[in-house]
Design a protein around this motif. Structure first.
Motif, PDB file in Angstrom:
ATOM      1  N   CYS A  53       1.329 -10.651   4.346  1.00  0.00           N
ATOM      2  CA  CYS A  53       1.967  -9.400   3.920  1.00  0.00           C
ATOM      3  C   CYS A  53       2.705  -8.764   5.093  1.00  0.00           C
ATOM      4  CB  CYS A  53       0.932  -8.425   3.355  1.00  0.00           C
ATOM      5  SG  CYS A  53       1.694  -6.859   2.887  1.00  0.00           S
ATOM      6  N   ILE A  56       1.611  -5.171   6.401  1.00  0.00           N
ATOM      7  CA  ILE A  56       0.227  -4.874   6.733  1.00  0.00           C
ATOM      8  C   ILE A  56       0.036  -4.165   8.069  1.00  0.00           C
ATOM      9  CG2 ILE A  56      -0.791  -6.841   8.015  1.00  0.00           C
ATOM     10  CD1 ILE A  56      -2.283  -6.704   4.892  1.00  0.00           C
ATOM     11  N   HIS A  61       1.056   0.979   5.070  1.00  0.00           N
ATOM     12  CA  HIS A  61       0.681  -0.041   4.091  1.00  0.00           C
ATOM     13  C   HIS A  61       0.047   0.630   2.881  1.00  0.00           C
ATOM     14  CE1 HIS A  61      -1.755  -3.585   2.615  1.00  0.00           C
ATOM     15  NE2 HIS A  61      -0.509  -3.980   2.537  1.00  0.00           N
ATOM     16  N   CYS A  65      -0.269  -2.223  -2.619  1.00  0.00           N
ATOM     17  CA  CYS A  65       0.816  -3.072  -2.133  1.00  0.00           C
ATOM     18  C   CYS A  65       1.078  -4.220  -3.109  1.00  0.00           C
ATOM     19  CB  CYS A  65       0.431  -3.606  -0.751  1.00  0.00           C
ATOM     20  SG  CYS A  65       1.464  -4.934  -0.182  1.00  0.00           S
ATOM     21  N   CYS A  68       0.064  -7.756  -1.689  1.00  0.00           N
ATOM     22  CA  CYS A  68      -1.395  -7.904  -1.631  1.00  0.00           C
ATOM     23  C   CYS A  68      -1.993  -8.036  -3.032  1.00  0.00           C
ATOM     24  CB  CYS A  68      -2.024  -6.742  -0.868  1.00  0.00           C
ATOM     25  SG  CYS A  68      -1.695  -6.854   0.902  1.00  0.00           S
TER      26      CYS A  68
HETATM   27 ZN   LIG Z   1       0.150  -5.748   1.518  1.00  0.00          ZN
END
Ligand SMILES: [Zn+2]
Length: 299
Positions: A53, A56, A61, A65, A68
């Motif tokens: 990601c 991150i 973040h 997300c 994610c």
């Molecule tokens: Zn993420």
């Protein structure tokens, strides 16, 4: 992401924070040794997110997300997970992986593949994976997961950065409930303190209690757990005493890394033999001789 493992796996968290997040020092292959940590799967996925990601390391973040979330749902195209089919990771699975990795990345990001139960590679599939590891490609990261590193071929190990997890403390009470636990300590003390002189005594102890293959396998797990702990917590005798209590006092100062590694290899080898049809009494004799000989080498 990692916070959830701050208490249970502080070493892992520190390593990842320092090398990957802070210094952006990403290895092309990791081997995670789980030591039966109960949340190892979640932890491996967390590592994959950190690697994949792009948001991150950003302070913003988002809780929600998109990338994610896709990873959590096993829907992110740049993350490929492989688990054994039946009891083995087959060469075909790895060839499929290889083909997928040959095509261009869809998002232009890094790509990660995870091999769960990496000790379940047979010889041909181990050779296939070895070729990947020997010729790492830019932007492709391997994560191999195994309960302990001694189950994995050394040629594979030597190409991975090893990250070791700790056993959960709450597994310990289960261990002590094991009905073989007292006999186990009797035998361990004989092996570690008296060595081959007491071979006959150990045989008697063992013959008496277990003449069944599953019980012997279970018994070997106890050996393995102890020796892994001795290796991992060599410099943390308080941990060992807390986990095993009085029983460990006699041997805790006799830890010899080379000897323990030898014994762990013997245990793995003998476990494999035991899974086939062997004459159990002969097997027990052979195991005892091999494992006590380890003590003798260093005497
Ligand atoms: Zn993420």
């Amino acid at each position: 992401m990692l916070e959830e493992f701050n208490n249970s796996q502080p070493d892992f968290v520190n390593q990842v924070k320092t090398s990957i997040i802070k210094n952006n020092n990403v290895s092309h292959a990791y081997l995670i040794e789980t030591n039966s940590f109960s949340k190892s799967k979640e932890l491996v996925i967390a590592l994959a997110k950190i690697l994949l990601c792009p948001n991150i390391t950003n302070d913003n973040h988002e809780q929600n997300c998109r990338i994610c979330n896709l990873i959590d749902n096993n829907n992110y195209p740049e993350l490929i997970t492989i688990e054994p089919e039946g009891n083995v990771i087959k060469k075909e699975q790895l060839l499929t992986l290889q083909n997928r990795l040959k095509t261009k990345s869809l998002t232009g990001s890094k790509r990660v593949y995870i091999l769960f139960d990496a000790d379940k590679l047979n010889i041909t599939s181990a050779n296939t994976i070895l070729k990947f590891l020997e010729e790492p490609e830019e932007g492709i990261i391997a994560i191999l997961v195994t309960e302990n590193r001694y189950r994995v071929m050394e040629t594979i190990l030597s190409r991975c950065q090893i990250l070791t997890l700790h056993t959960d403390m709450n597994n310990i009470d289960d261990l002590k409930k094991d009905k073989q636990y007292d006999v186990f300590w009797n035998i361990i003390n004989k092996i570690e303190l008296d060595g081959v002189q007491t071979l006959a005594y150990i045989q008697d102890l063992w013959y008496d209690k277990f003449l069944d293959k599953d019980e012997c396998l279970n018994f070997l797990d106890l050996f393995e757990t102890l020796y892994l702990d001795l290796l991992e917590h060599e410099n943390d005798k308080d941990f060992l005493k807390k986990k095993y209590g009085q029983a460990i006092n006699n041997i805790v100062n006799k830890i010899d890394t080379k000897n323990i590694i030898y014994k762990l290899r013997v245990i793995e080898e003998e476990k494999n033999k035991l899974r086939y049809n062997v004459n159990l009494k002969l097997w027990i004799d052979n195991f005892i001789i091999k494992i006590t000989r380890g003590g003798e080498i260093n005497a």
